[in-house]
Design a protein around this motif. Sequence first.
Motif, mmCIF file in Angstrom:
data_model
loop_
_atom_site.group_PDB
_atom_site.id
_atom_site.type_symbol
_atom_site.label_atom_id
_atom_site.label_comp_id
_atom_site.label_asym_id
_atom_site.label_seq_id
_atom_site.Cartn_x
_atom_site.Cartn_y
_atom_site.Cartn_z
ATOM 1 N N SER A 102 53.137 65.392 39.293
ATOM 2 C CA SER A 102 54.050 64.997 38.221
ATOM 3 C C SER A 102 55.506 65.154 38.619
ATOM 4 N N ALA A 103 55.818 66.185 39.388
ATOM 5 C CA ALA A 103 57.215 66.422 39.733
ATOM 6 C C ALA A 103 57.670 65.563 40.891
ATOM 7 N N VAL A 104 56.735 64.991 41.642
ATOM 8 C CA VAL A 104 57.107 64.216 42.822
ATOM 9 C C VAL A 104 57.177 62.722 42.506
ATOM 10 N N MET A 105 56.054 62.091 42.181
ATOM 11 C CA MET A 105 56.070 60.639 41.997
ATOM 12 C C MET A 105 55.425 60.202 40.696
ATOM 13 N N GLY A 106 55.383 61.084 39.692
ATOM 14 C CA GLY A 106 54.703 60.753 38.456
ATOM 15 C C GLY A 106 55.226 59.499 37.781
ATOM 16 N N ILE A 107 56.543 59.293 37.835
ATOM 17 C CA ILE A 107 57.128 58.131 37.176
ATOM 18 C C ILE A 107 56.588 56.826 37.751
ATOM 19 N N GLY A 108 56.199 56.835 39.025
ATOM 20 C CA GLY A 108 55.664 55.637 39.653
ATOM 21 C C GLY A 108 54.316 55.216 39.103
ATOM 22 N N LEU A 109 53.555 56.178 38.549
ATOM 23 C CA LEU A 109 52.270 55.833 37.961
ATOM 24 C C LEU A 109 52.430 54.824 36.838
ATOM 25 N N ILE A 110 53.521 54.942 36.090
ATOM 26 C CA ILE A 110 53.771 54.023 34.986
ATOM 27 C C ILE A 110 54.574 52.809 35.460
ATOM 28 N N SER A 111 55.647 53.042 36.188
ATOM 29 C CA SER A 111 56.535 51.945 36.581
ATOM 30 C C SER A 111 55.830 50.920 37.465
ATOM 31 N N TYR A 112 54.938 51.389 38.343
ATOM 32 C CA TYR A 112 54.309 50.477 39.310
ATOM 33 C C TYR A 112 52.799 50.405 39.188
ATOM 34 N N GLY A 113 52.181 51.198 38.300
ATOM 35 C CA GLY A 113 50.735 51.232 38.210
ATOM 36 C C GLY A 113 50.101 49.888 37.905
ATOM 37 N N VAL A 114 50.780 49.050 37.155
ATOM 38 C CA VAL A 114 50.331 47.682 36.885
ATOM 39 C C VAL A 114 51.229 46.674 37.592
ATOM 40 N N ALA A 115 52.525 46.914 37.587
ATOM 41 C CA ALA A 115 53.486 45.926 38.090
ATOM 42 C C ALA A 115 53.233 45.558 39.552
ATOM 43 N N GLU A 116 52.926 46.548 40.416
ATOM 44 C CA GLU A 116 52.723 46.189 41.821
ATOM 45 C C GLU A 116 51.415 45.434 42.062
ATOM 46 N N PRO A 117 50.252 45.942 41.611
ATOM 47 C CA PRO A 117 49.022 45.169 41.861
ATOM 48 C C PRO A 117 49.061 43.761 41.279
ATOM 49 N N ILE A 118 49.568 43.610 40.067
ATOM 50 C CA ILE A 118 49.559 42.290 39.439
ATOM 51 C C ILE A 118 50.541 41.349 40.131
ATOM 52 N N SER A 119 51.639 41.894 40.664
ATOM 53 C CA SER A 119 52.588 41.068 41.418
ATOM 54 C C SER A 119 51.961 40.583 42.712
ATOM 55 N N HIS A 120 51.222 41.458 43.383
ATOM 56 C CA HIS A 120 50.560 41.067 44.627
ATOM 57 C C HIS A 120 49.413 40.083 44.370
ATOM 58 N N LEU A 121 48.808 40.148 43.191
ATOM 59 C CA LEU A 121 47.769 39.173 42.845
ATOM 60 C C LEU A 121 48.359 37.778 42.767
ATOM 61 N N ALA A 122 49.534 37.675 42.146
ATOM 62 C CA ALA A 122 50.183 36.375 41.977
ATOM 63 C C ALA A 122 50.810 35.874 43.267
ATOM 64 N N ALA A 123 51.262 36.796 44.110
ATOM 65 C CA ALA A 123 51.890 36.424 45.389
ATOM 66 C C ALA A 123 51.388 37.388 46.458
ATOM 67 N N PRO A 124 50.191 37.150 47.020
ATOM 68 C CA PRO A 124 49.586 38.079 47.974
ATOM 69 C C PRO A 124 50.485 38.336 49.183
ATOM 70 N N PRO A 125 50.574 39.593 49.627
ATOM 71 C CA PRO A 125 51.434 39.950 50.763
ATOM 72 C C PRO A 125 51.070 39.174 52.032
ATOM 73 N N HIS A 126 52.093 38.679 52.688
ATOM 74 C CA HIS A 126 51.965 38.042 54.006
ATOM 75 C C HIS A 126 50.983 36.863 54.008
ATOM 76 N N GLY A 127 50.738 36.271 52.844
ATOM 77 C CA GLY A 127 49.848 35.125 52.767
ATOM 78 C C GLY A 127 48.419 35.433 53.167
ATOM 79 N N LEU A 128 47.964 36.678 52.930
ATOM 80 C CA LEU A 128 46.632 37.094 53.376
ATOM 81 C C LEU A 128 45.522 36.629 52.444
#
Length: 517
Positions: A102-128
Amino acid sequence: MPDPSPAPSQHRRPGPVLHVSLALAAAIVVWGTAAGDSLSQAGSAALNGITRSFGWAYLLVSLGFLVFLVFLACSRYGRLRLGGDDERPAFRRLTWYAMILSAVMGIGLISYGVAEPISHLAAPPHGLAAPMTPNAAVTAMQFSFFDWGLHAWGIFAVVGLAMSWSMFRRGRPGLVSALFRPLLGSRTEGPVGGAIDVFAVVATLFGTTTSLGLGAMQINGGFTALFGIPDSRPVQFAIIGVITLLFTASALTGVARGIRYLSETSMGLGALLFVFVLVVGPTLYLVDLYVQSIGRYISELVSTSLITPANGDLGFMQDWTYFMLAWWLSWAAFVGVFLARISRGRTIREFVTGVLVVPSAVFSVWFTAFGGTAIHSDLVGTTRIAASAAADANSAFFATLQSLPLPTLTSILTIVLVVLFFVSGADANTFVLGMLTSRGTEQPPQWILALWGVVTGAAAIALLAAGGLESLQQMVIVTSAPFLIILVGVAVAFWKDLTTEFVPHRLEEPVAPSSKL
Protein backbone atom coordinates in the motif's frame (compact mmCIF):
# COMPACT_ATOMS: atom_id res chain seq x y z
CA MET A 1 32.61 -3.59 12.55
CA PRO A 2 30.11 -0.78 11.98
CA ASP A 3 31.35 2.37 10.30
CA PRO A 4 31.80 5.42 12.52
CA SER A 5 28.83 7.75 12.30
CA PRO A 6 28.16 11.32 13.33
CA ALA A 7 26.81 12.20 16.71
CA PRO A 8 23.01 11.95 17.14
CA SER A 9 22.61 15.72 17.29
CA GLN A 10 24.35 16.08 13.95
CA HIS A 11 22.03 13.51 12.37
CA ARG A 12 18.97 15.65 12.94
CA ARG A 13 20.52 18.88 11.76
CA PRO A 14 19.59 19.59 8.12
CA GLY A 15 22.47 20.39 5.82
CA PRO A 16 23.12 21.64 2.27
CA VAL A 17 21.18 18.72 0.75
CA LEU A 18 17.95 20.19 2.11
CA HIS A 19 18.67 23.69 0.84
CA VAL A 20 19.79 22.66 -2.65
CA SER A 21 16.91 20.19 -3.08
CA LEU A 22 14.36 22.75 -1.98
CA ALA A 23 15.82 25.34 -4.34
CA LEU A 24 15.57 22.96 -7.32
CA ALA A 25 12.04 21.90 -6.39
CA ALA A 26 10.96 25.52 -5.91
CA ALA A 27 12.42 26.49 -9.28
CA ILE A 28 10.40 23.81 -11.06
CA VAL A 29 7.24 24.69 -9.15
CA VAL A 30 7.61 28.37 -10.06
CA TRP A 31 8.42 27.47 -13.67
CA GLY A 32 5.36 25.24 -13.97
CA THR A 33 3.10 27.83 -12.36
CA ALA A 34 4.36 30.87 -14.25
CA ALA A 35 5.18 29.34 -17.64
CA GLY A 36 3.61 25.90 -17.90
CA ASP A 37 3.92 25.71 -21.70
CA SER A 38 7.63 26.42 -21.51
CA LEU A 39 8.17 23.68 -18.91
CA SER A 40 6.15 21.23 -20.99
CA GLN A 41 8.18 21.98 -24.13
CA ALA A 42 11.49 21.64 -22.30
CA GLY A 43 10.34 18.37 -20.79
CA SER A 44 9.25 17.02 -24.15
CA ALA A 45 12.60 17.83 -25.76
CA ALA A 46 14.53 16.23 -22.90
CA LEU A 47 12.25 13.19 -22.96
CA ASN A 48 12.82 12.56 -26.67
CA GLY A 49 16.56 12.94 -26.34
CA ILE A 50 16.85 10.57 -23.40
CA THR A 51 14.59 7.83 -24.72
CA ARG A 52 15.99 7.85 -28.25
CA SER A 53 19.61 7.67 -27.11
CA PHE A 54 19.52 5.82 -23.81
CA GLY A 55 16.19 3.99 -23.59
CA TRP A 56 18.00 0.65 -23.86
CA ALA A 57 19.79 1.40 -20.57
CA TYR A 58 16.50 1.28 -18.64
CA LEU A 59 15.87 -2.21 -20.01
CA LEU A 60 19.35 -3.62 -19.38
CA VAL A 61 19.73 -2.21 -15.88
CA SER A 62 16.35 -3.47 -14.66
CA LEU A 63 17.00 -6.95 -16.09
CA GLY A 64 20.51 -6.96 -14.62
CA PHE A 65 19.09 -6.15 -11.18
CA LEU A 66 16.82 -9.20 -11.38
CA VAL A 67 19.73 -11.48 -12.21
CA PHE A 68 21.77 -10.00 -9.35
CA LEU A 69 18.95 -10.52 -6.82
CA VAL A 70 18.28 -14.11 -7.83
CA PHE A 71 21.98 -14.85 -7.47
CA LEU A 72 22.09 -13.32 -3.97
CA ALA A 73 18.99 -15.19 -2.79
CA CYS A 74 20.33 -18.53 -4.04
CA SER A 75 23.84 -18.02 -2.72
CA ARG A 76 25.17 -18.44 0.83
CA TYR A 77 24.88 -14.68 1.24
CA GLY A 78 21.11 -15.18 1.29
CA ARG A 79 21.08 -16.26 4.94
CA LEU A 80 22.80 -13.15 6.26
CA ARG A 81 20.54 -10.86 8.29
CA LEU A 82 19.86 -7.21 7.64
CA GLY A 83 21.01 -6.29 11.10
CA GLY A 84 22.68 -8.20 13.89
CA ASP A 85 22.75 -12.01 13.76
CA ASP A 86 20.35 -12.25 16.70
CA GLU A 87 17.86 -9.63 15.44
CA ARG A 88 14.36 -10.55 14.36
CA PRO A 89 11.82 -8.54 12.30
CA ALA A 90 9.94 -5.75 14.04
CA PHE A 91 6.72 -6.33 12.06
CA ARG A 92 4.82 -9.57 11.56
CA ARG A 93 4.94 -10.92 8.03
CA LEU A 94 1.40 -9.99 6.97
CA THR A 95 1.85 -6.43 8.23
CA TRP A 96 5.18 -6.26 6.40
CA TYR A 97 3.53 -7.28 3.12
CA ALA A 98 0.69 -4.82 3.62
CA MET A 99 3.11 -1.94 4.24
CA ILE A 100 5.12 -2.84 1.14
CA LEU A 101 2.07 -2.98 -1.11
CA SER A 102 0.00 0.00 0.00
CA ALA A 103 2.78 2.45 0.79
CA VAL A 104 4.77 1.69 -2.35
CA MET A 105 2.52 1.29 -5.41
CA GLY A 106 -1.01 0.98 -4.06
CA ILE A 107 -2.30 3.92 -6.08
CA GLY A 108 -1.37 2.07 -9.28
CA LEU A 109 -3.83 -0.70 -8.49
CA ILE A 110 -6.65 1.76 -9.15
CA SER A 111 -5.08 4.15 -11.67
CA TYR A 112 -3.81 1.40 -13.99
CA GLY A 113 -5.61 -1.77 -12.88
CA VAL A 114 -8.11 -1.43 -15.74
CA ALA A 115 -6.67 1.42 -17.82
CA GLU A 116 -3.48 -0.39 -18.87
CA PRO A 117 -4.90 -3.83 -19.82
CA ILE A 118 -7.86 -2.34 -21.68
CA SER A 119 -5.59 0.11 -23.53
CA HIS A 120 -3.34 -2.74 -24.64
CA LEU A 121 -6.40 -4.70 -25.78
CA ALA A 122 -7.39 -1.87 -28.11
CA ALA A 123 -3.81 -1.22 -29.27
CA PRO A 124 -1.64 -4.32 -28.61
CA PRO A 125 2.03 -3.53 -27.84
CA HIS A 126 4.45 -3.75 -30.76
CA GLY A 127 1.73 -5.13 -33.05
CA LEU A 128 1.96 -8.56 -31.40
CA ALA A 129 -1.77 -9.25 -31.80
CA ALA A 130 -4.82 -8.03 -33.66
CA PRO A 131 -6.78 -5.46 -31.63
CA MET A 132 -9.84 -6.55 -29.64
CA THR A 133 -9.15 -10.30 -29.97
CA PRO A 134 -8.59 -13.11 -27.43
CA ASN A 135 -4.89 -13.13 -28.30
CA ALA A 136 -4.74 -9.38 -27.68
CA ALA A 137 -6.26 -10.02 -24.24
CA VAL A 138 -3.40 -12.33 -23.29
CA THR A 139 -0.82 -9.90 -24.70
CA ALA A 140 -2.45 -7.03 -22.79
CA MET A 141 -2.14 -8.89 -19.50
CA GLN A 142 1.41 -10.03 -20.28
CA PHE A 143 2.66 -6.48 -20.77
CA SER A 144 0.69 -5.24 -17.74
CA PHE A 145 2.48 -7.87 -15.65
CA PHE A 146 5.77 -6.73 -17.16
CA ASP A 147 5.21 -3.10 -16.22
CA TRP A 148 4.08 -3.83 -12.66
CA GLY A 149 5.90 -7.04 -11.82
CA LEU A 150 9.41 -8.32 -11.26
CA HIS A 151 11.28 -5.49 -13.00
CA ALA A 152 9.72 -2.81 -10.80
CA TRP A 153 10.22 -4.72 -7.58
CA GLY A 154 13.74 -5.73 -8.59
CA ILE A 155 14.73 -2.06 -8.76
CA PHE A 156 13.23 -1.45 -5.34
CA ALA A 157 14.79 -4.56 -3.84
CA VAL A 158 18.35 -3.68 -4.85
CA VAL A 159 18.20 -0.29 -3.18
CA GLY A 160 16.28 -1.64 -0.20
CA LEU A 161 18.84 -4.39 0.36
CA ALA A 162 21.78 -2.03 0.06
CA MET A 163 20.14 0.48 2.40
CA SER A 164 19.22 -2.15 5.00
CA TRP A 165 22.74 -3.56 4.95
CA SER A 166 24.31 -0.12 5.18
CA MET A 167 22.09 1.12 8.01
CA PHE A 168 21.62 -1.94 10.17
CA ARG A 169 24.69 -4.07 9.46
CA ARG A 170 27.27 -1.37 8.98
CA GLY A 171 25.81 1.39 11.14
CA ARG A 172 25.79 4.08 8.45
CA PRO A 173 23.17 6.85 8.15
CA GLY A 174 20.09 6.35 5.99
CA LEU A 175 21.44 8.25 2.98
CA VAL A 176 21.92 7.14 -0.61
CA SER A 177 25.43 8.63 -0.50
CA ALA A 178 26.31 6.35 2.43
CA LEU A 179 25.77 3.34 0.15
CA PHE A 180 28.80 4.44 -1.85
CA ARG A 181 31.22 4.30 1.05
CA PRO A 182 32.76 0.99 -0.17
CA LEU A 183 33.62 2.76 -3.46
CA LEU A 184 34.20 6.41 -2.51
CA GLY A 185 35.32 6.21 1.12
CA SER A 186 35.23 9.49 3.02
CA ARG A 187 34.29 11.42 -0.14
CA THR A 188 30.68 10.39 0.52
CA GLU A 189 30.69 12.99 3.32
CA GLY A 190 31.71 15.82 0.97
CA PRO A 191 30.30 17.50 -2.15
CA VAL A 192 30.23 14.23 -4.13
CA GLY A 193 28.03 12.56 -1.52
CA GLY A 194 25.88 15.67 -1.28
CA ALA A 195 25.29 15.65 -5.04
CA ILE A 196 24.22 11.99 -4.90
CA ASP A 197 21.72 12.76 -2.16
CA VAL A 198 20.33 15.76 -4.03
CA PHE A 199 19.73 13.59 -7.12
CA ALA A 200 17.99 11.06 -4.87
CA VAL A 201 15.75 13.71 -3.30
CA VAL A 202 14.76 15.30 -6.62
CA ALA A 203 14.05 11.94 -8.27
CA THR A 204 12.03 10.82 -5.24
CA LEU A 205 10.06 14.05 -5.10
CA PHE A 206 8.94 13.98 -8.71
CA GLY A 207 8.39 10.24 -8.79
CA THR A 208 5.94 10.57 -5.93
CA THR A 209 4.52 13.81 -7.33
CA THR A 210 3.47 11.79 -10.37
CA SER A 211 1.59 9.40 -8.11
CA LEU A 212 -0.15 12.28 -6.39
CA GLY A 213 -1.18 13.78 -9.70
CA LEU A 214 -2.52 10.43 -10.91
CA GLY A 215 -4.34 9.93 -7.63
CA ALA A 216 -6.00 13.33 -7.85
CA MET A 217 -7.18 12.62 -11.38
CA GLN A 218 -8.46 9.19 -10.31
CA ILE A 219 -10.43 10.62 -7.37
CA ASN A 220 -11.82 13.32 -9.65
CA GLY A 221 -12.87 10.60 -12.10
CA GLY A 222 -14.74 8.83 -9.32
CA PHE A 223 -16.50 12.02 -8.27
CA THR A 224 -17.52 12.58 -11.88
CA ALA A 225 -18.93 9.06 -12.22
CA LEU A 226 -20.81 9.18 -8.92
CA PHE A 227 -21.83 12.79 -8.41
CA GLY A 228 -21.36 14.50 -11.76
CA ILE A 229 -18.62 16.78 -10.39
CA PRO A 230 -16.68 18.22 -13.36
CA ASP A 231 -13.38 16.60 -14.28
CA SER A 232 -11.26 19.73 -14.09
CA ARG A 233 -7.96 21.11 -12.86
CA PRO A 234 -9.47 23.23 -10.04
CA VAL A 235 -11.16 20.16 -8.59
CA GLN A 236 -7.91 18.19 -8.82
CA PHE A 237 -6.00 21.02 -7.16
CA ALA A 238 -8.49 21.04 -4.30
CA ILE A 239 -8.17 17.26 -3.93
CA ILE A 240 -4.38 17.54 -3.75
CA GLY A 241 -4.68 20.26 -1.12
CA VAL A 242 -6.91 18.17 1.15
CA ILE A 243 -4.87 14.99 0.71
CA THR A 244 -1.64 16.89 1.37
CA LEU A 245 -2.97 17.90 4.77
CA LEU A 246 -3.93 14.29 5.51
CA PHE A 247 -0.67 12.62 4.52
CA THR A 248 1.45 15.29 6.20
CA ALA A 249 -0.45 14.78 9.46
CA SER A 250 -0.06 11.01 9.09
CA ALA A 251 3.69 11.28 8.45
CA LEU A 252 4.11 13.15 11.72
CA THR A 253 2.86 10.06 13.60
CA GLY A 254 5.73 7.89 12.29
CA VAL A 255 6.04 4.56 10.49
CA ALA A 256 4.94 2.32 13.33
CA ARG A 257 1.61 4.10 13.75
CA GLY A 258 0.33 6.16 10.80
CA ILE A 259 1.76 4.22 7.86
CA ARG A 260 1.18 0.84 9.49
CA TYR A 261 -2.52 1.42 10.24
CA LEU A 262 -3.21 3.01 6.87
CA SER A 263 -1.51 0.09 5.11
CA GLU A 264 -3.44 -2.60 6.98
CA THR A 265 -6.77 -0.81 6.45
CA SER A 266 -6.21 -0.23 2.73
CA MET A 267 -5.12 -3.84 2.17
CA GLY A 268 -8.23 -5.11 3.94
CA LEU A 269 -10.56 -2.95 1.86
CA GLY A 270 -8.65 -3.81 -1.31
CA ALA A 271 -8.98 -7.53 -0.61
CA LEU A 272 -12.72 -7.10 -0.07
CA LEU A 273 -13.16 -5.31 -3.41
CA PHE A 274 -10.98 -7.90 -5.19
CA VAL A 275 -12.99 -10.86 -3.88
CA PHE A 276 -16.25 -9.15 -4.84
CA VAL A 277 -15.13 -8.60 -8.46
CA LEU A 278 -13.70 -12.09 -8.71
CA VAL A 279 -16.96 -13.67 -7.50
CA VAL A 280 -19.52 -11.57 -9.42
CA GLY A 281 -17.35 -11.15 -12.52
CA PRO A 282 -16.55 -13.73 -15.22
CA THR A 283 -14.67 -15.99 -12.77
CA LEU A 284 -13.85 -18.91 -15.08
CA TYR A 285 -12.71 -16.57 -17.84
CA LEU A 286 -10.46 -14.71 -15.40
CA VAL A 287 -8.83 -17.93 -14.20
CA ASP A 288 -8.20 -19.04 -17.78
CA LEU A 289 -6.86 -15.62 -18.77
CA TYR A 290 -4.54 -15.55 -15.77
CA VAL A 291 -3.07 -18.97 -16.48
CA GLN A 292 -2.38 -18.11 -20.12
CA SER A 293 -1.04 -14.66 -19.38
CA ILE A 294 1.26 -15.59 -16.49
CA GLY A 295 2.60 -18.48 -18.55
CA ARG A 296 3.46 -16.19 -21.45
CA TYR A 297 4.89 -13.55 -19.13
CA ILE A 298 7.25 -16.02 -17.46
CA SER A 299 8.25 -17.88 -20.63
CA GLU A 300 8.97 -14.66 -22.55
CA LEU A 301 10.35 -12.62 -19.67
CA VAL A 302 13.87 -12.17 -21.07
CA SER A 303 12.81 -11.46 -24.66
CA THR A 304 10.15 -8.97 -23.49
CA SER A 305 12.77 -7.31 -21.28
CA LEU A 306 14.90 -6.53 -24.32
CA ILE A 307 12.33 -5.15 -26.77
CA THR A 308 13.52 -1.79 -28.13
CA PRO A 309 11.65 0.64 -30.41
CA ALA A 310 13.50 -0.58 -33.50
CA ASN A 311 10.22 -0.80 -35.41
CA GLY A 312 9.36 2.83 -34.85
CA ASP A 313 7.06 2.38 -31.84
CA LEU A 314 8.94 4.90 -29.69
CA GLY A 315 5.64 6.49 -28.70
CA PHE A 316 4.46 3.27 -27.05
CA MET A 317 7.77 2.89 -25.21
CA GLN A 318 7.60 6.47 -23.94
CA ASP A 319 3.99 6.13 -22.81
CA TRP A 320 4.41 2.72 -21.18
CA THR A 321 7.68 0.77 -20.89
CA TYR A 322 10.17 3.64 -20.51
CA PHE A 323 7.76 5.67 -18.41
CA MET A 324 7.07 2.77 -16.04
CA LEU A 325 10.74 1.84 -15.64
CA ALA A 326 11.68 5.49 -15.13
CA TRP A 327 8.89 5.82 -12.58
CA TRP A 328 10.23 2.87 -10.61
CA LEU A 329 13.77 4.22 -10.84
CA SER A 330 12.63 7.59 -9.53
CA TRP A 331 10.92 5.81 -6.65
CA ALA A 332 13.96 3.66 -5.90
CA ALA A 333 15.50 5.86 -3.18
CA PHE A 334 12.15 6.43 -1.48
CA VAL A 335 11.14 2.77 -1.63
CA GLY A 336 14.63 1.56 -0.75
CA VAL A 337 14.77 3.66 2.41
CA PHE A 338 11.22 2.70 3.32
CA LEU A 339 11.82 -1.03 2.72
CA ALA A 340 14.97 -0.82 4.81
CA ARG A 341 13.09 0.91 7.61
CA ILE A 342 10.47 -1.86 7.82
CA SER A 343 12.70 -4.86 7.04
CA ARG A 344 15.33 -4.79 9.78
CA GLY A 345 16.07 -8.30 11.06
CA ARG A 346 15.05 -10.19 7.90
CA THR A 347 17.53 -12.30 5.95
CA ILE A 348 18.67 -11.34 2.45
CA ARG A 349 16.89 -14.41 1.04
CA GLU A 350 13.68 -13.58 2.89
CA PHE A 351 13.87 -9.96 1.76
CA VAL A 352 14.43 -10.83 -1.91
CA THR A 353 11.67 -13.44 -1.94
CA GLY A 354 9.19 -11.23 -0.12
CA VAL A 355 9.85 -8.05 -2.10
CA LEU A 356 10.08 -9.71 -5.53
CA VAL A 357 7.53 -12.50 -5.49
CA VAL A 358 4.68 -11.48 -3.19
CA PRO A 359 3.94 -7.98 -4.59
CA SER A 360 4.39 -9.18 -8.18
CA ALA A 361 1.88 -11.98 -7.57
CA VAL A 362 -0.62 -9.64 -5.89
CA PHE A 363 -0.42 -7.10 -8.70
CA SER A 364 -0.82 -9.76 -11.38
CA VAL A 365 -3.99 -11.24 -9.88
CA TRP A 366 -5.42 -7.77 -9.23
CA PHE A 367 -4.80 -6.65 -12.82
CA THR A 368 -6.35 -9.88 -14.07
CA ALA A 369 -9.46 -9.53 -11.92
CA PHE A 370 -10.22 -5.93 -12.84
CA GLY A 371 -8.54 -5.59 -16.22
CA GLY A 372 -9.73 -9.05 -17.25
CA THR A 373 -13.32 -8.22 -16.28
CA ALA A 374 -13.21 -5.10 -18.46
CA ILE A 375 -11.62 -7.05 -21.33
CA HIS A 376 -14.26 -9.79 -21.17
CA SER A 377 -17.07 -7.24 -21.04
CA ASP A 378 -15.75 -5.43 -24.12
CA LEU A 379 -15.03 -8.63 -26.08
CA VAL A 380 -18.58 -9.95 -25.60
CA GLY A 381 -19.92 -6.55 -26.62
CA THR A 382 -21.77 -5.48 -23.48
CA THR A 383 -19.57 -2.44 -22.79
CA ARG A 384 -17.19 -0.03 -24.49
CA ILE A 385 -14.66 0.43 -21.70
CA ALA A 386 -11.71 0.58 -24.11
CA ALA A 387 -13.28 3.57 -25.85
CA SER A 388 -14.00 5.17 -22.49
CA ALA A 389 -10.39 4.68 -21.40
CA ALA A 390 -9.09 6.15 -24.65
CA ALA A 391 -11.10 9.30 -23.95
CA ASP A 392 -10.24 9.45 -20.24
CA ALA A 393 -8.09 6.78 -18.59
CA ASN A 394 -9.38 7.78 -15.16
CA SER A 395 -12.89 6.62 -16.08
CA ALA A 396 -11.88 3.04 -16.96
CA PHE A 397 -11.93 1.59 -13.44
CA PHE A 398 -15.30 3.13 -12.59
CA ALA A 399 -16.74 2.13 -15.97
CA THR A 400 -15.83 -1.46 -15.14
CA LEU A 401 -17.54 -1.25 -11.76
CA GLN A 402 -20.66 0.14 -13.48
CA SER A 403 -20.90 -3.14 -15.43
CA LEU A 404 -21.12 -5.16 -12.19
CA PRO A 405 -23.69 -5.32 -9.36
CA LEU A 406 -23.73 -2.65 -6.63
CA PRO A 407 -21.83 -0.06 -8.71
CA THR A 408 -22.47 2.87 -6.37
CA LEU A 409 -21.24 1.01 -3.29
CA THR A 410 -18.12 -0.34 -5.02
CA SER A 411 -17.35 3.06 -6.54
CA ILE A 412 -17.49 4.72 -3.12
CA LEU A 413 -15.26 1.97 -1.72
CA THR A 414 -12.82 2.58 -4.59
CA ILE A 415 -12.63 6.31 -3.87
CA VAL A 416 -11.92 5.53 -0.22
CA LEU A 417 -9.20 3.10 -1.32
CA VAL A 418 -7.61 5.69 -3.60
CA VAL A 419 -7.53 8.19 -0.74
CA LEU A 420 -5.95 5.63 1.61
CA PHE A 421 -3.37 4.57 -0.98
CA PHE A 422 -2.76 8.21 -1.79
CA VAL A 423 -2.20 9.13 1.85
CA SER A 424 -0.08 6.08 2.78
CA GLY A 425 2.18 6.44 -0.25
CA ALA A 426 2.69 10.17 0.18
CA ASP A 427 3.04 9.65 3.92
CA ALA A 428 5.95 7.24 3.43
CA ASN A 429 7.46 9.53 0.78
CA THR A 430 7.38 12.51 3.14
CA PHE A 431 9.05 10.47 5.86
CA VAL A 432 11.83 9.33 3.50
CA LEU A 433 12.41 12.83 2.12
CA GLY A 434 12.76 13.97 5.71
CA MET A 435 15.38 11.27 6.33
CA LEU A 436 17.35 12.07 3.18
CA THR A 437 17.51 15.77 4.06
CA SER A 438 18.23 15.28 7.79
CA ARG A 439 21.53 13.45 7.41
CA GLY A 440 19.83 10.04 7.37
CA THR A 441 18.25 10.09 10.82
CA GLU A 442 15.44 7.60 11.42
CA GLN A 443 13.50 10.31 13.27
CA PRO A 444 13.42 13.42 11.04
CA PRO A 445 12.36 16.69 12.69
CA GLN A 446 8.64 17.28 12.36
CA TRP A 447 9.07 20.67 10.72
CA ILE A 448 11.02 19.03 7.89
CA LEU A 449 8.28 16.42 7.43
CA ALA A 450 5.68 19.18 7.23
CA LEU A 451 7.84 21.16 4.81
CA TRP A 452 8.22 18.24 2.40
CA GLY A 453 4.50 17.53 2.59
CA VAL A 454 3.76 21.06 1.39
CA VAL A 455 6.46 20.94 -1.31
CA THR A 456 5.17 17.62 -2.64
CA GLY A 457 1.62 18.92 -2.94
CA ALA A 458 2.80 22.16 -4.58
CA ALA A 459 4.91 20.25 -7.12
CA ALA A 460 1.97 18.04 -8.05
CA ILE A 461 -0.24 21.09 -8.63
CA ALA A 462 2.48 22.82 -10.70
CA LEU A 463 2.98 19.82 -12.99
CA LEU A 464 -0.75 19.32 -13.48
CA ALA A 465 -1.04 23.00 -14.35
CA ALA A 466 1.83 22.68 -16.83
CA GLY A 467 0.30 19.87 -18.84
CA GLY A 468 -1.40 17.17 -16.79
CA LEU A 469 -0.43 13.54 -17.27
CA GLU A 470 2.00 14.32 -20.10
CA SER A 471 4.04 16.68 -17.92
CA LEU A 472 4.04 14.18 -15.07
CA GLN A 473 5.41 11.46 -17.36
CA GLN A 474 8.02 13.76 -18.84
CA MET A 475 9.31 14.89 -15.45
CA VAL A 476 9.61 11.31 -14.18
CA ILE A 477 11.73 10.16 -17.11
CA VAL A 478 13.91 13.28 -17.18
CA THR A 479 14.66 13.30 -13.43
CA SER A 480 15.27 9.53 -13.31
CA ALA A 481 17.90 9.52 -16.09
CA PRO A 482 20.91 10.63 -13.99
CA PHE A 483 19.66 8.54 -11.09
CA LEU A 484 19.94 5.43 -13.28
CA ILE A 485 23.74 5.74 -13.13
CA ILE A 486 23.61 6.20 -9.36
CA LEU A 487 21.60 3.00 -8.91
CA VAL A 488 24.12 0.98 -10.90
CA GLY A 489 26.76 2.35 -8.54
CA VAL A 490 24.62 1.32 -5.55
CA ALA A 491 24.52 -2.29 -6.77
CA VAL A 492 28.30 -2.36 -7.37
CA ALA A 493 29.05 -0.83 -3.95
CA PHE A 494 26.70 -3.25 -2.20
CA TRP A 495 28.36 -6.22 -3.86
CA LYS A 496 31.78 -4.92 -2.83
CA ASP A 497 30.51 -4.49 0.73
CA LEU A 498 29.30 -8.09 0.81
CA THR A 499 32.37 -9.66 -0.71
CA THR A 500 34.85 -7.59 1.29
CA GLU A 501 33.33 -8.13 4.71
CA PHE A 502 31.83 -11.57 4.24
CA VAL A 503 33.95 -13.63 1.87
CA PRO A 504 32.74 -17.25 1.55
CA HIS A 505 35.16 -18.80 4.08
CA ARG A 506 34.04 -16.28 6.73
CA LEU A 507 30.30 -16.70 6.32
CA GLU A 508 30.16 -18.95 9.38
CA GLU A 509 31.69 -16.28 11.61
CA PRO A 510 29.27 -14.26 13.77
CA VAL A 511 28.98 -10.57 13.12
CA ALA A 512 28.54 -8.01 15.86
CA PRO A 513 25.23 -6.16 15.45
CA SER A 514 25.47 -2.47 14.78
CA SER A 515 24.04 0.01 17.21
CA LYS A 516 20.76 1.63 16.34
CA LEU A 517 20.95 5.03 14.74
